[in-house]
Write an enzyme that holds these catalytic residues in place. Structure first.
Site, PDB file in Angstrom:
ATOM      1  N   HIS A  66      -1.711   3.032 -11.764  1.00 31.40           N
ATOM      2  CA  HIS A  66      -1.090   4.162 -11.057  1.00 31.40           C
ATOM      3  C   HIS A  66      -1.488   5.478 -11.708  1.00 31.40           C
ATOM      4  CE1 HIS A  66       1.983   2.744  -8.053  1.00 31.40           C
ATOM      5  NE2 HIS A  66       1.603   1.604  -8.573  1.00 31.40           N
ATOM      6  N   ARG A 109      -3.925   9.219 -10.331  1.00 28.39           N
ATOM      7  CA  ARG A 109      -3.335  10.547 -10.171  1.00 28.39           C
ATOM      8  C   ARG A 109      -4.323  11.645 -10.521  1.00 28.39           C
ATOM      9  NH1 ARG A 109       1.792   8.960 -13.602  1.00 28.39           N
ATOM     10  NH2 ARG A 109       2.272   7.127 -12.369  1.00 28.39           N
ATOM     11  N   GLY A 129       0.796  -1.223   0.000  1.00 28.28           N
ATOM     12  CA  GLY A 129       0.000   0.000   0.000  1.00 28.28           C
ATOM     13  C   GLY A 129       0.827   1.270   0.000  1.00 28.28           C
ATOM     14  N   LYS A 130       2.118   1.147  -0.278  1.00 33.37           N
ATOM     15  CA  LYS A 130       3.029   2.298  -0.225  1.00 33.37           C
ATOM     16  C   LYS A 130       2.595   3.424  -1.147  1.00 33.37           C
ATOM     17  CE  LYS A 130       6.547  -0.015  -1.684  1.00 33.37           C
ATOM     18  NZ  LYS A 130       6.076  -1.368  -1.946  1.00 33.37           N
ATOM     19  N   GLU A 139       8.956  11.234 -16.272  1.00 35.34           N
ATOM     20  CA  GLU A 139       9.708   9.988 -16.271  1.00 35.34           C
ATOM     21  C   GLU A 139      11.179  10.335 -16.444  1.00 35.34           C
ATOM     22  OE1 GLU A 139       8.046   7.541 -19.332  1.00 35.34           O
ATOM     23  OE2 GLU A 139       6.187   7.234 -18.223  1.00 35.34           O
TER      24      GLU A 139
END
Length: 177
Positions: free
Chosen positions: A52, A56, A13-14, A64
Site C-alpha cells: 500500500h 502512494r 480492488g477497493k 496513522e
C-alpha cells in the site's frame, strides 16, 4: 471527487480504486487506522502495508490515527481513509468491547461514529474505503456478529454523508448513488 464511500469484499480492488480517485499530482492525506506493521510478528501483514505504501504518491502524507474525525476536519487537502473496517476493529479493541456489555462502550462508539459522519459531511474532498459485511453468513461467534453489526451501522451512516457510494466487485466499480 467529492465525498465517496468505496465498499466491497476482501481483495475486490477497493484501495486501488479509491487511490485513483485522488489526484496523484497534488498533496493529499492518507489516513490509516491500521495496526503498525511489525515484520517480525506478522510478515504477511507487513508486506501488505508495504505494498500500500509503495503505491502512494510522494506528495501524499500518511497519518496513522484512530481519531479520523479530527484529522478529516483539519484537512486542507483531499483525504483518503483506508479503511473503516480496521477503524471499527481498533475502536472495539480499545474498549475491550468484544466481550463487554454494550452499555460499557456503546455511547463512546456512537459518539465516534457521529463525529466521523459530521467530519465527512463537512469535508469537500474525502474518499473512504470500507468492507462490505452484508453478504456473508451471520457468524456463530459473538465477535463476528459484533463486528458485522457495528461496521454495517458505520457504513450506512457514512454512506448517508457521502455524495457517491461505489461497490467494487472483482476490480469493477458499480456506482450505487
Amino acid at each position: 471527487m467529492a465525498r465517496v464511500l468505496v465498499t466491497g469484499g476482501v481483495r475486490s480492488g477497493k484501495s486501488r480504486y479509491a487511490e485513483a480517485l485522488v489526484d496523484a499530482s497534488a498533496p493529499a492525506i492518507y489516513l490509516t487506522p491500521g495496526f503498525p506493521a511489525d515484520p517480525a510478528a506478522d510478515p504477511e501483514w507487513a508486506a501488505r502495508v508495504r505494498a500500500h505504501q509503495a503505491r502512494r504518491p510522494a506528495g501524499w502524507r500518511t497519518v496513522e490515527t484512530l481519531d479520523l474525525a479530527t484529522e478529516i476536519s483539519a484537512a486542507e487537502s483531499p483525504v483518503l481513509v483506508d479503511c473503516l473496517g480496521v477503524w471499527v476493529t481498533r475502536l472495539l479493541d480499545s474498549w475491550q468491547a468484544w466481550s463487554a456489555d454494550p452499555s460499557a462502550w456503546g455511547n463512546d462508539f456512537d459518539t465516534e461514529v457521529s463525529r466521523l459522519v459530521k467530519a465527512v459531511a463537512r469535508c469537500p474532498q474525502v474518499v473512504l474505503v470500507t468492507n462490505e459485511v452484508g453478504w456473508g453468513l451471520v457468524s456463530e461467534h459473538r465477535s463476528g456478529r459484533l463486528f458485522a453489526d457495528q461496521l454495517g451501522r458505520v457504513n450506512q451512516a457514512v454512506a448517508a454523508a457521502c455524495d457517491q457510494v461505489v461497490l467494487l466487485i472483482a476490480g469493477r466499480p458499480l456506482t450505487l448513488s
